[in-house]
Design an enzyme around this catalytic site. Structure first.
Site, PDB file in Angstrom:
ATOM      1  CG  HIS A   1      -1.799  -1.187   1.193  1.00 18.62           C
ATOM      2  ND1 HIS A   1      -2.078  -1.964   2.309  1.00 18.62           N
ATOM      3  CD2 HIS A   1      -2.780  -1.417   0.211  1.00 18.62           C
ATOM      4  CE1 HIS A   1      -2.971  -2.795   2.080  1.00 18.62           C
ATOM      5  NE2 HIS A   1      -3.427  -2.529   1.072  1.00 18.62           N
TER       6      HIS A   1
ATOM      7  CB  SER B   1      -4.507  -6.878   4.394  1.00 20.05           C
ATOM      8  OG  SER B   1      -4.131  -5.536   3.853  1.00 20.05           O
TER       9      SER B   1
ATOM     10  NE  ARG C   1      -3.016  -7.354  -4.967  1.00 17.80           N
ATOM     11  CZ  ARG C   1      -3.747  -7.815  -4.261  1.00 17.80           C
ATOM     12  NH1 ARG C   1      -3.321  -8.396  -3.135  1.00 17.80           N
ATOM     13  NH2 ARG C   1      -5.199  -8.191  -4.493  1.00 17.80           N
TER      14      ARG C   1
ATOM     15  CE  LYS D   1     -11.301  -7.746   1.563  1.00 16.38           C
ATOM     16  NZ  LYS D   1     -10.251  -6.884   1.112  1.00 16.38           N
TER      17      LYS D   1
HETATM   18  N1  COA Z   1       0.017  -3.985  -2.134  1.00 15.48           N
HETATM   19  C1  COA Z   1      -0.392  -5.201  -1.141  1.00 15.48           C
HETATM   20  N2  COA Z   1      -1.635  -5.417  -0.930  1.00 15.48           N
HETATM   21  C2  COA Z   1      -2.461  -4.934  -1.538  1.00 15.48           C
HETATM   22  C3  COA Z   1      -2.373  -4.068  -2.672  1.00 15.48           C
HETATM   23  C4  COA Z   1      -0.850  -3.651  -2.868  1.00 15.48           C
HETATM   24  N3  COA Z   1      -0.440  -2.737  -3.747  1.00 15.48           N
HETATM   25  N4  COA Z   1      -3.413  -3.509  -3.293  1.00 15.48           N
HETATM   26  C5  COA Z   1      -4.412  -4.375  -2.587  1.00 15.48           C
HETATM   27  N5  COA Z   1      -4.020  -4.999  -1.568  1.00 15.48           N
HETATM   28  C6  COA Z   1      -4.538  -5.946  -1.117  1.00 15.48           C
HETATM   29  C7  COA Z   1      -5.541  -5.397   0.045  1.00 15.48           C
HETATM   30  O1  COA Z   1      -4.808  -5.374   1.199  1.00 15.48           O
HETATM   31  C8  COA Z   1      -6.828  -6.535   0.276  1.00 15.48           C
HETATM   32  O2  COA Z   1      -6.405  -7.621   0.904  1.00 15.48           O
HETATM   33  P1  COA Z   1      -7.311  -8.199   1.697  1.00 15.48           P
HETATM   34  O3  COA Z   1      -8.371  -8.884   0.862  1.00 15.48           O
HETATM   35  O4  COA Z   1      -6.373  -9.575   2.346  1.00 15.48           O
HETATM   36  O5  COA Z   1      -7.853  -7.479   2.903  1.00 15.48           O
HETATM   37  C9  COA Z   1      -6.658  -7.131  -1.251  1.00 15.48           C
HETATM   38  O6  COA Z   1      -5.612  -6.493  -1.821  1.00 15.48           O
HETATM   39  C10 COA Z   1      -7.868  -6.311  -2.208  1.00 15.48           C
HETATM   40  O7  COA Z   1      -7.802  -4.937  -2.128  1.00 15.48           O
HETATM   41  P2  COA Z   1      -8.750  -3.791  -2.313  1.00 15.48           P
HETATM   42  O8  COA Z   1      -9.720  -4.404  -3.595  1.00 15.48           O
HETATM   43  O9  COA Z   1      -8.280  -2.552  -2.301  1.00 15.48           O
HETATM   44  O10 COA Z   1      -9.731  -4.390  -1.089  1.00 15.48           O
HETATM   45  P3  COA Z   1     -10.164  -3.474   0.117  1.00 15.48           P
HETATM   46  O11 COA Z   1     -11.075  -4.296   1.023  1.00 15.48           O
HETATM   47  O12 COA Z   1      -8.808  -2.985   0.711  1.00 15.48           O
HETATM   48  O13 COA Z   1     -10.946  -1.992  -0.498  1.00 15.48           O
HETATM   49  C11 COA Z   1     -13.047  -1.035  -1.277  1.00 15.48           C
HETATM   50  C12 COA Z   1     -11.882  -2.361  -1.234  1.00 15.48           C
HETATM   51  C13 COA Z   1     -13.163  -0.506  -0.185  1.00 15.48           C
HETATM   52  C14 COA Z   1     -12.170  -0.073  -2.266  1.00 15.48           C
HETATM   53  C15 COA Z   1     -14.235  -1.286  -1.932  1.00 15.48           C
HETATM   54  O14 COA Z   1     -14.873  -2.650  -1.133  1.00 15.48           O
HETATM   55  C16 COA Z   1     -15.210  -0.077  -1.788  1.00 15.48           C
HETATM   56  O15 COA Z   1     -15.325   0.667  -2.819  1.00 15.48           O
HETATM   57  N6  COA Z   1     -16.169  -0.124  -0.917  1.00 15.48           N
HETATM   58  C17 COA Z   1     -17.121   0.843  -0.613  1.00 15.48           C
HETATM   59  C18 COA Z   1     -18.599   0.282  -1.065  1.00 15.48           C
HETATM   60  C19 COA Z   1     -18.806   0.590  -2.687  1.00 15.48           C
HETATM   61  O16 COA Z   1     -18.947   1.559  -3.191  1.00 15.48           O
HETATM   62  N7  COA Z   1     -18.931  -0.545  -3.133  1.00 15.48           N
HETATM   63  C20 COA Z   1     -19.232  -0.619  -4.591  1.00 15.48           C
HETATM   64  C21 COA Z   1     -17.820  -0.886  -5.223  1.00 15.48           C
HETATM   65  S1  COA Z   1     -18.180  -0.682  -7.140  1.00 15.48           S
END
Ligand code: COA
Length: 170
Positions: free
Chosen positions: A20, A131, A93, A44
């Site tokens: 991140h 994560s 990724r 989650k």
């Molecule tokens: N390096 C390391 N890990 C990374 C990374 C990076 N560059 N990019 C992403 N990851 C990891 C994250 O830590 C996460 O790990 P986990 O699944 O083990 O927790 C995984 O990859 C997925 O990341 P991400 O897709 O960013 O998930 P998130 O839970 O962190 O975020 C939101 C998702 C919050 C952006 C999305 O759910 C959201 O927009 N929510 C709001 C509700 C909404 O509008 N929904 C409709 C969306 S169209």
């Protein structure tokens, strides 16, 4: 060349990782302000509370002056409208991220056509990182020092001990 607009990097960051931080740092070279926006991911089970994740991220990004860490709830598209910021940063990724990210970018643009998603390829040393994987390693007594900043590693160790004693988990 820096664009004259702020960009939002959303996520649940449970916990924030070096992957991140890599994305935030590189995005901060492209935009004058990066708003790291932390939310509850309803799909989650988080081990750190929203405020704890904000605190961890603030410490993680303390050397990046143009980075602000805030929280949001509800739909990301509505939140972007509210703060009048329409550029989203997402990290890619591996090829496996693409389908989900593609779907999310299109859905966000469908919800609000002003939203543009910009993808940054993650540094190759973090392509395997997530994560959940970091949490799993910590819970099984493994070493997470290559994957998370020092202060996150410390808090993760403490949380794992407390969870093993039946403590807090959201
Ligand atoms: N390096 C390391 N890990 C990374 C990374 C990076 N560059 N990019 C992403 N990851 C990891 C994250 O830590 C996460 O790990 P986990 O699944 O083990 O927790 C995984 O990859 C997925 O990341 P991400 O897709 O960013 O998930 P998130 O839970 O962190 O975020 C939101 C998702 C919050 C952006 C999305 O759910 C959201 O927009 N929510 C709001 C509700 C909404 O509008 N929904 C409709 C969306 S169209």
């Amino acid at each position: 060349m820096k664009r004259k607009i702020s960009a939002v990097y959303p996520g649940s960051f449970d916990p924030p990782t070096n992957g991140h931080l890599d994305i935030i740092t590189r995005a901060s070279h492209l935009f004058p302000k990066i708003i790291v926006s932390v939310t509850e991911n309803v799909n989650k089970k988080h081990i750190f509370s929203l405020q704890e994740r904000i605190d961890l991220l603030q410490k993680t990004t303390k050397n990046l002056k143009s980075v602000e860490v805030v929280s949001f709830s509800g739909l990301l598209a509505n939140y972007l409208e509210k703060i009048n910021s329409f550029v989203l940063i997402r990290g890619l990724r591996a090829l496996s991220d693409f389908e989900y990210e593609f779907q999310m970018a299109l859905m966000n643009r469908k919800l609000n056509k002003k939203i543009e998603t910009i993808f940054l390829m993650t540094d190759q040393s973090y392509t395997f990182l997530s994560s959940s994987m970091v949490k799993e390693i910590a819970m099984l007594g493994g070493n997470t020092s290559d994957f998370v900043p020092k202060h996150v590693e410390k808090e993760l160790k403490k949380r794992v001990v407390s969870l093993s004693k039946g403590g807090y988990a959201k």
